[in-house]
Write a protein that holds these residues in place. Structure first.
Motif, short mmCIF file in Angstrom:
data_model
loop_
_atom_site.label_atom_id
_atom_site.label_comp_id
_atom_site.label_asym_id
_atom_site.label_seq_id
_atom_site.Cartn_x
_atom_site.Cartn_y
_atom_site.Cartn_z
N PRO A 108 10.01 29.42 0.27
CA PRO A 108 8.83 29.32 -0.59
C PRO A 108 7.62 28.86 0.21
O PRO A 108 7.72 27.95 1.04
N PRO A 109 6.47 29.49 0.00
CA PRO A 109 5.26 29.04 0.69
C PRO A 109 4.81 27.70 0.12
O PRO A 109 5.07 27.38 -1.03
N ARG A 110 4.14 26.92 0.98
CA ARG A 110 3.67 25.60 0.55
C ARG A 110 2.16 25.53 0.66
O ARG A 110 1.58 25.95 1.64
N GLY A 111 1.53 25.00 -0.37
CA GLY A 111 0.11 24.70 -0.32
C GLY A 111 -0.81 25.90 -0.18
O GLY A 111 -1.90 25.77 0.37
N VAL A 112 -0.42 27.06 -0.68
CA VAL A 112 -1.27 28.24 -0.54
C VAL A 112 -2.50 28.10 -1.44
O VAL A 112 -2.37 27.95 -2.66
N ALA A 113 -3.67 28.15 -0.83
CA ALA A 113 -4.92 28.11 -1.59
C ALA A 113 -5.37 29.51 -1.97
O ALA A 113 -5.94 29.72 -3.05
N MET B 2 0.84 -1.17 0.00
CA MET B 2 0.00 0.00 0.00
C MET B 2 0.89 1.24 0.00
O MET B 2 1.87 1.32 0.72
N THR B 3 0.53 2.20 -0.78
CA THR B 3 1.31 3.44 -0.84
C THR B 3 0.70 4.49 0.08
O THR B 3 -0.42 4.35 0.54
N GLY B 4 1.45 5.54 0.32
CA GLY B 4 0.99 6.64 1.18
C GLY B 4 -0.07 7.46 0.48
O GLY B 4 -0.45 7.18 -0.66
N PRO B 5 -0.54 8.48 1.16
CA PRO B 5 -1.58 9.33 0.57
C PRO B 5 -1.06 10.04 -0.66
O PRO B 5 0.12 10.35 -0.76
N GLU B 6 -1.96 10.27 -1.57
CA GLU B 6 -1.61 11.00 -2.78
C GLU B 6 -1.35 12.45 -2.43
O GLU B 6 -2.09 13.06 -1.67
N PRO B 7 -0.28 13.03 -2.97
CA PRO B 7 -0.05 14.45 -2.72
C PRO B 7 -1.19 15.28 -3.30
O PRO B 7 -1.79 14.92 -4.31
N ALA B 8 -1.48 16.38 -2.63
CA ALA B 8 -2.49 17.30 -3.14
C ALA B 8 -1.93 17.98 -4.37
O ALA B 8 -0.72 18.09 -4.55
N PRO B 9 -2.83 18.44 -5.25
CA PRO B 9 -2.32 19.23 -6.37
C PRO B 9 -1.58 20.44 -5.82
O PRO B 9 -1.90 20.94 -4.75
N ASP B 10 -0.58 20.88 -6.54
CA ASP B 10 0.19 22.03 -6.09
C ASP B 10 -0.72 23.25 -6.04
O ASP B 10 -1.14 23.76 -7.07
N ALA B 11 -1.03 23.70 -4.83
CA ALA B 11 -1.94 24.82 -4.65
C ALA B 11 -1.38 26.09 -5.27
O ALA B 11 -2.12 27.00 -5.60
N ASN B 12 -0.06 26.16 -5.42
CA ASN B 12 0.53 27.34 -6.04
C ASN B 12 0.13 27.47 -7.50
O ASN B 12 0.31 28.51 -8.10
N GLN B 13 -0.41 26.40 -8.07
CA GLN B 13 -0.87 26.44 -9.45
C GLN B 13 -2.29 26.97 -9.56
O GLN B 13 -2.80 27.14 -10.64
#
Length: 190
Positions: free
Chosen positions: A30-35, A1-12
């Motif tokens: 660099p900021p991470r996951g900014v919505a 079993m693999t880990g959770p899927e990364p979220a789409p890059d919120a910076n996009q």
């Protein structure tokens, strides 16, 4: 079993690249996951960002509202060193009305985070110690700035205790001066 899927890059997402540059300058990384920018300082620059509940690398991140302005976070840190969190936590134990309002703030925080996605690892966990204690005024103030007054009673109280962090000179003016100095330095070397 693999880990959770990364979220789409919120910076996009539709976050203004200039805001991301500003937040990077504020954080020193660099900021991470900014919505989105959740609140702007009176000077016009971001001071709170809304962050994805799962960072692009897959890490669960319960801190939906993240204070970024160094002047704001410095002022909040001063409150923390003055024992404000301990006093607030003690009041929660004694004041049923405050406790109920803080529980509502916790539920609001969870609801706003769930708009961005569900992350089972942090289900039911908000941030800042909600709903039973106060462990991070930065989160509570960021929540109050983003949601507006009347949503998080302890965030509102902490916000009211802060000095006007944007004076005597706005952050935007400081950055413009720094950028001009950097440009002069680049031109002198070039």
């Amino acid at each position: 079993m693999t880990g959770p899927e990364p979220a789409p890059d919120a910076n996009q997402r539709a976050v203004d690249p200039a805001d991301l540059v500003c937040v990077e300058r504020q954080l020193g990384r660099p900021p991470r996951g900014v919505a989105e920018v959740a609140h702007r300082c009176f000077c016009g620059e971001p001071d709170v960002v809304r962050t994805e509940p799962r960072l692009p690398d897959g890490t669960p991140f319960p801190t939906t509202y993240y204070a970024t302005c160094p002047r704001l976070t410095g002022a909040i840190s001063t409150l923390e060193t003055e024992g404000v969190m301990k006093e607030m936590t003690a009041r929660l134990a004694d004041d049923g009305e405050l406790r109920a309002a803080y529980e509502q703030a916790h539920q609001h925080y969870l609801a706003k985070r769930s708009e961005l996605g569900e992350v089972p690892e942090i289900a039911g966990v908000s941030a800042g110690g909600m709903p039973t204690r106060v462990k991070c005024l930065h989160v509570l103030v960021a929540h109050s700035l983003a949601a507006g007054r009347g949503v998080n009673p302890l965030g509102d109280e902490a916000l009211a205790m802060l000095p006007d962090w944007w004076v005597p000179t706005s952050c935007a003016a400081i950055h413009a001066t720094e950028d001009a100095a950097a440009d002069r330095g680049d031109n002198a070397r070039g």
